[in-house]
Design a protein around this motif. Sequence first.
Motif, short mmCIF file in Angstrom:
data_model
loop_
_atom_site.label_atom_id
_atom_site.label_comp_id
_atom_site.label_asym_id
_atom_site.label_seq_id
_atom_site.Cartn_x
_atom_site.Cartn_y
_atom_site.Cartn_z
N ILE A 252 14.67 -64.41 9.40
CA ILE A 252 14.60 -64.53 8.02
C ILE A 252 14.13 -63.24 7.24
CG2 ILE A 252 14.01 -65.94 6.12
CD1 ILE A 252 13.13 -67.93 8.21
N ASN A 253 15.09 -62.35 6.58
CA ASN A 253 15.14 -61.25 5.99
C ASN A 253 14.75 -61.33 4.58
OD1 ASN A 253 14.91 -58.37 5.88
ND2 ASN A 253 17.30 -58.15 5.65
N LEU A 254 13.61 -60.70 4.33
CA LEU A 254 13.08 -60.57 2.72
C LEU A 254 13.18 -58.97 2.28
CD1 LEU A 254 10.04 -62.83 3.08
CD2 LEU A 254 12.42 -63.36 2.31
N GLY A 255 13.86 -58.06 3.27
CA GLY A 255 13.80 -56.81 2.92
C GLY A 255 15.34 -56.22 2.87
N GLY A 256 15.44 -54.92 3.24
CA GLY A 256 16.80 -54.42 3.20
C GLY A 256 17.65 -54.73 4.28
N PRO A 257 19.30 -54.70 4.27
CA PRO A 257 19.88 -54.95 5.12
C PRO A 257 19.70 -54.23 6.49
CG PRO A 257 20.92 -53.85 3.51
CD PRO A 257 19.61 -54.04 3.01
N PHE A 258 20.09 -54.98 7.51
CA PHE A 258 19.86 -54.30 8.97
C PHE A 258 21.26 -54.01 9.51
CE2 PHE A 258 16.07 -56.63 8.91
CZ PHE A 258 15.17 -56.27 10.06
N GLN A 259 21.71 -53.13 10.38
CA GLN A 259 22.82 -52.79 10.87
C GLN A 259 22.87 -53.14 12.39
OE1 GLN A 259 25.46 -51.82 9.18
NE2 GLN A 259 24.13 -52.02 7.34
N TRP A 260 23.59 -54.24 12.72
CA TRP A 260 23.67 -54.46 14.18
C TRP A 260 24.74 -53.95 14.81
CZ3 TRP A 260 27.31 -57.48 17.08
CH2 TRP A 260 26.73 -57.91 18.39
N VAL A 261 24.72 -53.00 15.91
CA VAL A 261 25.96 -52.28 16.47
C VAL A 261 26.04 -52.67 17.88
CG1 VAL A 261 26.86 -50.01 16.78
CG2 VAL A 261 25.27 -50.44 15.00
N ASP A 262 27.41 -53.34 18.29
CA ASP A 262 27.45 -53.66 19.51
C ASP A 262 27.78 -52.62 20.42
OD1 ASP A 262 30.34 -53.03 19.12
OD2 ASP A 262 30.84 -55.33 19.16
N PRO A 263 28.02 -52.60 21.92
CA PRO A 263 28.20 -51.38 22.78
C PRO A 263 29.63 -50.72 22.25
CG PRO A 263 27.45 -53.32 23.93
CD PRO A 263 27.82 -53.76 22.72
N ALA A 264 30.63 -51.53 21.82
CA ALA A 264 31.91 -50.93 21.60
C ALA A 264 31.75 -49.91 20.13
CB ALA A 264 32.86 -51.88 21.34
N GLY A 265 30.60 -50.06 19.35
CA GLY A 265 30.66 -49.30 18.38
C GLY A 265 30.80 -50.05 16.92
N HIS A 266 31.31 -51.24 16.97
CA HIS A 266 31.38 -52.21 16.02
C HIS A 266 30.05 -52.87 15.28
CE1 HIS A 266 34.71 -53.16 18.54
NE2 HIS A 266 35.49 -52.72 17.67
N THR A 267 30.19 -52.67 13.74
CA THR A 267 28.93 -52.95 13.13
C THR A 267 28.94 -53.92 12.26
OG1 THR A 267 28.46 -50.47 12.97
CG2 THR A 267 27.39 -51.60 11.29
N GLN A 268 27.94 -54.66 11.97
CA GLN A 268 27.81 -55.94 11.28
C GLN A 268 26.52 -55.74 10.76
OE1 GLN A 268 27.77 -59.52 13.65
NE2 GLN A 268 27.27 -60.65 12.02
N THR A 269 26.63 -55.97 9.05
CA THR A 269 25.60 -55.88 8.32
C THR A 269 24.88 -57.26 8.16
OG1 THR A 269 26.52 -54.19 6.99
CG2 THR A 269 24.85 -55.30 5.83
N LEU A 270 23.45 -57.24 8.37
CA LEU A 270 22.94 -58.53 8.39
C LEU A 270 21.96 -58.43 7.07
CD1 LEU A 270 21.93 -58.46 12.20
CD2 LEU A 270 23.82 -59.90 10.86
#
Length: 176
Positions: free
Chosen positions: A95-113
């Motif tokens: 449960i995030n109350l701060g700035g967005p995280f960047q999740w990066v899979d091994p292929a380099g695809h990024t998801q902003t959380l």
Amino acid sequence: TEGLRSTAIDSHGELTRKDYCVYCAATSDRSCLLESGCVRIGVVSYRTQADQMTYIRHTPSRPLDNYIVHLYYLDSPMPYPRERILPVPLLDLKINLGGPFQWVDPAGHTQTLSESWFVGLHGVHHHIEWPSDMRVYGVRFKPGGAYPFLGLPMTELYNRVVSLDVLWGRFAAEVR
């Protein structure tokens, strides 16, 4: 461990841990003021010359301890902006109350959380790019422990990060 007070990590910072009673705030080197005894939580701080990171962890009591390893709170900044996360057989609710995280899979695809999400079981590593203003609460589930809260097979979350909105609908916003 309760005896750990201070351990040098590197030349740039220091890790300290102190146990506090939830009720009377007695530290591990002082007796509890309650006759029934302390309910202790560990507070771990990473200090550098410029910044401080706070990590608070609590192990729940019965019956939640059948499902949950611990609850935790992290307050930024992290010592490093990017971290490689190795596979572990546990699920995390964040449960995030701060700035967005960047999740990066091994292929380099990024998801902003940015709000709340579940991190599923992973069979491969991934990277996290930590926000500079991180404040996150988390629940680390035991293997199989998230099923009663999610009601879906854990294979649905394998190697995935899923927004809590997708799983819980409007209730996810109430949790945050």
